[in-house]
Design an enzyme around this catalytic site. Sequence first.
Site, PDB file in Angstrom:
ATOM      1  N   THR A  88      15.557 124.277 -31.456  1.00  0.00           N
ATOM      2  CA  THR A  88      15.077 124.051 -32.836  1.00  0.00           C
ATOM      3  C   THR A  88      13.793 123.208 -32.733  1.00  0.00           C
ATOM      4  O   THR A  88      12.729 123.753 -32.492  1.00  0.00           O
ATOM      5  CB  THR A  88      16.150 123.371 -33.715  1.00  0.00           C
ATOM      6  OG1 THR A  88      16.606 122.189 -33.076  1.00  0.00           O
ATOM      7  CG2 THR A  88      17.313 124.313 -33.956  1.00  0.00           C
TER       8      THR A  88
ATOM      9  N   LYS B 152      20.836 122.485 -26.322  1.00  0.00           N
ATOM     10  CA  LYS B 152      19.716 122.211 -27.224  1.00  0.00           C
ATOM     11  C   LYS B 152      20.064 120.950 -28.008  1.00  0.00           C
ATOM     12  O   LYS B 152      21.231 120.604 -28.176  1.00  0.00           O
ATOM     13  CB  LYS B 152      19.453 123.368 -28.165  1.00  0.00           C
ATOM     14  CG  LYS B 152      20.506 123.712 -29.169  1.00  0.00           C
ATOM     15  CD  LYS B 152      20.641 122.841 -30.395  1.00  0.00           C
ATOM     16  CE  LYS B 152      19.339 122.612 -31.118  1.00  0.00           C
ATOM     17  NZ  LYS B 152      19.623 121.774 -32.364  1.00  0.00           N
TER      18      LYS B 152
ATOM     19  N   THR C  75      24.303 117.120 -33.401  1.00  0.00           N
ATOM     20  CA  THR C  75      23.328 118.214 -33.317  1.00  0.00           C
ATOM     21  C   THR C  75      22.959 118.637 -31.941  1.00  0.00           C
ATOM     22  O   THR C  75      21.791 118.638 -31.551  1.00  0.00           O
ATOM     23  CB  THR C  75      22.028 117.964 -34.047  1.00  0.00           C
ATOM     24  OG1 THR C  75      22.341 117.781 -35.394  1.00  0.00           O
ATOM     25  CG2 THR C  75      21.124 119.189 -33.969  1.00  0.00           C
TER      26      THR C  75
ATOM     27  N   GLU D  90      13.501 113.720 -30.746  1.00  0.00           N
ATOM     28  CA  GLU D  90      12.411 113.809 -31.718  1.00  0.00           C
ATOM     29  C   GLU D  90      11.574 112.535 -31.775  1.00  0.00           C
ATOM     30  O   GLU D  90      12.052 111.463 -32.108  1.00  0.00           O
ATOM     31  CB  GLU D  90      12.997 114.058 -33.111  1.00  0.00           C
ATOM     32  CG  GLU D  90      13.447 115.493 -33.300  1.00  0.00           C
ATOM     33  CD  GLU D  90      14.236 115.692 -34.588  1.00  0.00           C
ATOM     34  OE1 GLU D  90      14.508 114.710 -35.272  1.00  0.00           O
ATOM     35  OE2 GLU D  90      14.573 116.851 -34.864  1.00  0.00           O
TER      36      GLU D  90
ATOM     37  N   ASN E 197      11.162 113.644 -39.061  1.00  0.00           N
ATOM     38  CA  ASN E 197      12.370 113.722 -39.867  1.00  0.00           C
ATOM     39  C   ASN E 197      12.124 113.588 -41.363  1.00  0.00           C
ATOM     40  O   ASN E 197      13.037 113.763 -42.149  1.00  0.00           O
ATOM     41  CB  ASN E 197      13.388 112.694 -39.382  1.00  0.00           C
ATOM     42  CG  ASN E 197      13.997 113.129 -38.070  1.00  0.00           C
ATOM     43  OD1 ASN E 197      14.649 114.157 -38.005  1.00  0.00           O
ATOM     44  ND2 ASN E 197      13.726 112.387 -37.016  1.00  0.00           N
TER      45      ASN E 197
ATOM     46  N   THR F  92      16.318 119.260 -41.823  1.00  0.00           N
ATOM     47  CA  THR F  92      17.384 119.741 -40.950  1.00  0.00           C
ATOM     48  C   THR F  92      18.663 119.913 -41.741  1.00  0.00           C
ATOM     49  O   THR F  92      19.204 118.953 -42.224  1.00  0.00           O
ATOM     50  CB  THR F  92      17.655 118.762 -39.798  1.00  0.00           C
ATOM     51  OG1 THR F  92      16.471 118.629 -39.044  1.00  0.00           O
ATOM     52  CG2 THR F  92      18.751 119.304 -38.884  1.00  0.00           C
TER      53      THR F  92
END
EC number: 2.3.1.35
Lengths: 390, 390
Positions: free
Chosen positions: B153, B175, B186, B266, B385, B390
């Site tokens: 993603t 992932k 996640t 991230e 974010n 998401t």
Amino acid sequence: MSVTVPRGFRAAGVAAGLKTSGAADVALVLNDGPDATVAGVFTANRVKAAPVLWSQQVVRGGVVRAVVLNSGGANACTGAPGFQDTHATAEHTAASLTNSLPRMIVGAGEVAVCSTGLIGERLPMDKLLPGVRSAVRGLSRDGGPAAASAIMTTDTRSKMTVVAGTGWTVGGMAKGAGMLAPAMATMLCVLTTDAVAGPDLLDAALREACRVTFDRIDSDGCMSTNDTVLLLASGASGIEPTQAELTAAVTSACHDLAQQLLADAEGATKEIAIEVVGAADETEAVEVGRSVARNNLVKTALFGNDPNWGRVLAAVGTTSAVFEPDEIDVAVNGVWVCRSGAAAEDRSKVDLSGRSVTIRIDLHAGPAIATVWTNDLSHAYVHENSAYST
Amino acid sequence: MSVTVPRGFRAAGVAAGLKTSGAADVALVLNDGPDATVAGVFTANRVKAAPVLWSQQVVRGGVVRAVVLNSGGANACTGAPGFQDTHATAEHTAASLTNSLPRMIVGAGEVAVCSTGLIGERLPMDKLLPGVRSAVRGLSRDGGPAAASAIMTTDTRSKMTVVAGTGWTVGGMAKGAGMLAPAMATMLCVLTTDAVAGPDLLDAALREACRVTFDRIDSDGCMSTNDTVLLLASGASGIEPTQAELTAAVTSACHDLAQQLLADAEGATKEIAIEVVGAADETEAVEVGRSVARNNLVKTALFGNDPNWGRVLAAVGTTSAVFEPDEIDVAVNGVWVCRSGAAAEDRSKVDLSGRSVTIRIDLHAGPAIATVWTNDLSHAYVHENSAYST
């Protein structure tokens, strides 16, 4: 406004040179009586700064004549020498007050001490003690605002409040612009009242007030080493309120100050109220509210004006509260974007252009409600907390 | 590398149009056998996505022939229609495999499903199902890397691993680039092995491996609705390792993937290992490590290259672990900046110029140790974010 509105109190705020900016950094609040009763609530952090350890003992004694506060240094994680510095500050304040005041002998055990600023560094006592003497000389019935300014750190404005009772008042000042979290985190607050109230009455009022105000602000989930909330009563009004009256006034004062803290939190662009309804009990409502308040993905989404209810649900799902995932409703600023755990009203209807955001979560599990307040997580938060050593 | 190194597995990764970018978004892993045993670990979040609810049931059955995974949509918080979509995906995968494979009938109950991407939106089944057929046609012994790419993603690179046993191997792909948190958050991970191993052996190996790897990564404290780790065994090597051998290999594979996830979190600029030593027991060591890993003030300080040990102590102080505040030592990248709860070595000696940071905390309360891994909190985290839903 502030701590000198109730009768029987004087205050001062002076610059002692603890802050390199030259701004005021030492505050003093004096209770001229006739009473000198006190209650206090302190950080739940087990790593407590020296002034917290000192003031906890002083409050246990039940009599506080003066509170001396400094910004520009937290005196936390400074070991035994740091505690000796706090003790010396109280001694020096007591002696200076006794010298300057007619008919009053103040003992060090009647002086509470509060500090805020950098952790892990000793205070420059050669600057602080002259500052204390200067504050004693500057004590005034109009000194409340100056005291409120002297306790600021990264605050962009001072925080003061006044709540009127029937013939008596509650005044207050607070500082805190980061690390707001349950059990209050990096905030100092001094409340004063001219009501006649013994320590037990004050204690019950203060604990209940903190429980539903400061303890439900959770700006960044971090808990400080120095949090202190003190409530001093002079009895100068001659009026003795009931427990309910006193609790209501103190709660109102704390709520006002808490909202001012939230609105001035480091780098925040939003004030967010998370209202949990339909919870099985109040404890679970608070747990759910706090889990959402602490969720960095929810906080960054709101910074980006994104009514991301999926992240809200994911946060709720980490709690142990009673609920069924497919029964939860979520509204953002009045738009029910999630019903029964799935998408409902169009998220484009949500207006997030203002600073104020309300997330309402209905658990459909009972009658209890609670509100937890937080801020968004912004670039400015990262900047301020990576550039400024607290 | 990846899931097709062990014998008995084929895989594919194709673009079905779920991602607007046109990148690959559907992956398929097929176990050609002879065995088809399985174990799974799923998110602890009580708000579970439809594919998690489905795959938990499938794994309970003990036999999994294929795993179909999609990026571009999490199928979480989508209610009963979302679950029907997952069911249809499994049915379609099973039917397509049965049509294309000689001598193999695959039932929907032998197909695990994983999804990742936006929460709260239905999957475009008109694109997903043709993608599944395309993936079935593309299955290959070299398909591991393509499958690993198709599940990305916000990952900037795919994550793959191989660990060799004696005559058997473990392969894996994963992932995850945000919401890494206890109980995995996640992330999707598929591990394969050609060892001979029953469901109980696999389950014990996988649980222990996750406990000390994925469960101890805490990138941003957020827990997802979709986390899934699956371990499939084909038995094609004909070799049956001991529990200890299998657990060691699976743990090694999970550790490697976990570190790859951490390095690609991230917006992170640092990989931070929080090593807690001298704890009374391992649970308390993990509690202390996690409290530091989740502290936004510690994380922003490290983003700013500030070895702010005071914030570390303040985080430790919020735990219930056994320790005395004035006995804690803290080292940052080998420099003991805090001894006995107070300042020690000069913080200017700490080199924080690299990506790798180790914070060692000695509680002096016992023999237990644990390491929790996290990232810093950066401007890029906030950006990614707040801009990406998401």
